[in-house]
Design a protein around this motif. Structure first.
Motif, mmCIF file in Angstrom:
data_model
loop_
_atom_site.group_PDB
_atom_site.id
_atom_site.type_symbol
_atom_site.label_atom_id
_atom_site.label_comp_id
_atom_site.label_asym_id
_atom_site.label_seq_id
_atom_site.Cartn_x
_atom_site.Cartn_y
_atom_site.Cartn_z
ATOM 1 N N ARG A 1 53.793 -11.193 8.583
ATOM 2 C CA ARG A 1 54.455 -10.529 7.460
ATOM 3 C C ARG A 1 54.397 -11.498 6.298
ATOM 4 O O ARG A 1 54.900 -12.620 6.382
ATOM 5 C CB ARG A 1 55.904 -10.166 7.778
ATOM 6 N N LEU A 2 53.785 -11.065 5.208
ATOM 7 C CA LEU A 2 53.511 -11.937 4.073
ATOM 8 C C LEU A 2 54.362 -11.505 2.889
ATOM 9 O O LEU A 2 54.128 -10.442 2.298
ATOM 10 C CB LEU A 2 52.020 -11.881 3.737
ATOM 11 N N THR B 1 47.885 -18.358 1.728
ATOM 12 C CA THR B 1 48.078 -16.909 1.676
ATOM 13 C C THR B 1 47.022 -16.202 2.513
ATOM 14 O O THR B 1 47.338 -15.291 3.301
ATOM 15 C CB THR B 1 48.012 -16.415 0.219
ATOM 16 N N SER C 1 43.768 -7.505 10.145
ATOM 17 C CA SER C 1 44.679 -8.152 11.094
ATOM 18 C C SER C 1 45.956 -7.372 11.345
ATOM 19 O O SER C 1 46.688 -7.660 12.291
ATOM 20 C CB SER C 1 45.062 -9.542 10.568
ATOM 21 N N ALA D 1 47.462 -13.864 5.903
ATOM 22 C CA ALA D 1 46.923 -12.503 5.960
ATOM 23 C C ALA D 1 45.981 -12.337 7.151
ATOM 24 O O ALA D 1 46.031 -11.329 7.866
ATOM 25 C CB ALA D 1 46.205 -12.171 4.655
ATOM 26 N N ARG D 2 45.130 -13.328 7.366
ATOM 27 C CA ARG D 2 44.176 -13.242 8.477
ATOM 28 C C ARG D 2 44.860 -13.298 9.838
ATOM 29 O O ARG D 2 44.347 -12.763 10.818
ATOM 30 C CB ARG D 2 43.166 -14.382 8.365
ATOM 31 N N ALA E 1 44.237 -8.554 5.377
ATOM 32 C CA ALA E 1 45.489 -7.973 5.879
ATOM 33 C C ALA E 1 45.241 -6.677 6.641
ATOM 34 O O ALA E 1 45.856 -6.427 7.682
ATOM 35 C CB ALA E 1 46.450 -7.745 4.720
ATOM 36 N N ARG E 2 44.329 -5.879 6.143
ATOM 37 C CA ARG E 2 44.015 -4.618 6.832
ATOM 38 C C ARG E 2 43.390 -4.875 8.193
ATOM 39 O O ARG E 2 43.708 -4.197 9.173
ATOM 40 C CB ARG E 2 43.080 -3.778 5.965
ATOM 41 N N ALA F 1 48.347 -7.403 9.056
ATOM 42 C CA ALA F 1 49.395 -8.118 8.309
ATOM 43 C C ALA F 1 50.100 -7.154 7.369
ATOM 44 O O ALA F 1 49.482 -6.256 6.800
ATOM 45 C CB ALA F 1 48.788 -9.279 7.523
ATOM 46 N N GLU F 2 51.389 -7.354 7.212
ATOM 47 C CA GLU F 2 52.177 -6.534 6.300
ATOM 48 C C GLU F 2 52.490 -7.354 5.056
ATOM 49 O O GLU F 2 53.143 -8.394 5.134
ATOM 50 C CB GLU F 2 53.482 -6.086 6.963
ATOM 51 N N ILE F 3 52.007 -6.901 3.908
ATOM 52 C CA ILE F 3 52.282 -7.585 2.650
ATOM 53 C C ILE F 3 53.459 -6.905 1.969
ATOM 54 O O ILE F 3 53.417 -5.705 1.686
ATOM 55 C CB ILE F 3 51.053 -7.571 1.731
ATOM 56 N N GLY G 1 47.757 -11.982 10.589
ATOM 57 C CA GLY G 1 48.586 -10.814 10.861
ATOM 58 C C GLY G 1 50.070 -11.036 10.673
ATOM 59 O O GLY G 1 50.892 -10.329 11.272
#
Length: 396
Positions: free
Chosen positions: A125-126, A116, A148, A120-121, A145-146, A150-152, A123
């Motif tokens: 879509r998680l 996980t 990189s 997140a690191r 996530a912020r 990444a969209e959670i 970038g």
């Protein structure tokens, strides 16, 4: 028609579990826009091979290194081009690399944290179904996530419901959110009856088809406690603005109350494919294979407060969230060990919250500024809980 370059490449982690198979069902409904490029499983080589034959991913990962040869040889014998891998490092490298752009994180328990964090690191879509990652290391995951981009997108039905309600409005103006709980198979039971619960009864959830560990967590209401902690990290709200209601029909999945007095609710049939379709297609709506909700056929909708005496896990989770630091990691680890012991018949049902409470009391919260500090707290809690289990012939 999307080009091959535009097609969503999806890594399904925990592919042989209930969430993984539901994700693959949704993916298979949209062959022109998405495919399963990576499949990962724990130790069931045969089930993973069957999924590889059906979905033909580029990569297959088995968690247990000892099972690598069986996976590799099975793929060759089936004439598949899928590459075999084994172990956490291989999985994290695949998740972080070009093999996928979307990750369905459905590995149960703390074992899912590394992959996980890697997603997140990187970038990606998680699609987050592994709630323990946020319970154990929520601040680290959200911060990664912020950084990189990444969209959670949460895949728990309740958090997906909140996600959908929040995305329907402008940001801000939220007074509180309310997660719903089915109440599990023992809704309305007192502690005397709960003391006699068997593992077979505890895993027989009345609404959802889930694995044994998650089913027991639902029966103790620990699942809802973990979801409250998860919601705190996902949506940035403090504990006093996150509520829980027992809703046995499991048709209203969550509610969001706004400062103007409006309350938005997301409703749907209790089927994980809806939340997975939201995550895979967002911001578009795509077919999930789930039928629409016929409220006339369903009849009444009931709501009640959870019973904190019979089901103390909800309180324990709230206490851990308020304590912060390493306390949620201790809560999660102690719970995993206690649930495992219950499923093995080594402790009674009420022994689960008793062991978790003991661990929280014995291992007070410490700062959680690094992943290592959290992993150390996790290991300490497991060691303490195992010793407590081994030291007693009977725990309630």
């Amino acid at each position: 028609m999307q080009s091959a370059a535009d097609m969503r490449q999806v890594a399904v982690l925990g592919a042989t579990g209930s969430i993984g198979t539901s994700a693959l069902d949704v993916i298979a409904r949209h062959p022109a826009r998405m495919r399963a490029s990576v499949l990962a499983a724990g130790g069931n080589v045969e089930a993973l091979l069957a999924l590889c034959a059906a979905h033909q991913p580029d990569h297959a990962v088995i968690a247990e290194p000892a099972a690598y040869a069986r996976l590799r040889d099975g793929l060759r014998e089936a004439g598949l081009d899928t590459r075999a891998h084994a172990g956490a490092e291989a999985l994290e490298a695949l998740v972080a690399g070009p093999a996928c752009d979307t990750v369905v994180a459905a590995i149960v328990g703390a074992a899912g944290l590394g992959s996980t964090l890697a997603a997140a690191r990187a970038g990606k879509r998680l699609l987050l179904a592994n709630k323990e990652s946020l319970v154990l290391a929520g601040e680290l995951v959200i911060a990664a996530a912020r950084r990189s981009g990444a969209e959670i997108v949460p895949i728990d039905s309740e958090h997906s419901a909140v996600f959908q309600c929040l995305r329907s409005c402008e940001a801000g103006g939220v007074r509180r959110i309310v997660l719903t709980a089915s109440g599990g198979p023992f809704r309305g039971w007192d502690r005397d009856r709960l003391a006699q619960v068997t593992p077979a009864q505890a895993i027989a959830h009345p609404k959802w088809s889930m694995g044994p560990k998650i089913s027991v967590d639902s029966a103790t209401l620990m699942n809802k406690g973990l979801e409250v902690i998860e919601a705190h990290h996902l949506f940035g709200l403090p504990a006093d603005r996150i509520g829980v209601l027992v809703h046995p029909q499991s048709l209203v999945h969550a509610l969001v109350e706004y400062i103007d007095g409006s309350t938005l609710a997301q409703l749907g049939m209790p089927d994980m494919r809806t939340a997975l379709a939201v995550g895979l297609g967002w911001p578009e709506r795509i077919d999930s294979g789930v039928s629409g909700l016929d409220l006339l056929a369903q009849g009444r909708l009931d709501f009640e407060a959870p019973d904190p005496v019979a089901f103390p896990c909800l309180r324990l989770a709230s206490d851990a969230m308020s304590a912060g630091g390493t306390a949620p990691a201790v809560l999660n680890a102690a719970n995993e060990e206690a649930v495992s012991a219950f499923l093995q018949g080594r402790i009674g049902f009420l022994g689960i919250p008793a062991l978790v409470e003991d661990a929280l009391a014995a291992l007070p919260a410490a700062p959680a500024g690094s992943l290592q500090a959290l992993l150390d707290a996790d290991a300490d809690a497991r060691r303490f809980t195992r010793q407590r289990i081994d030291s007693r012939t009977s725990i309630a």
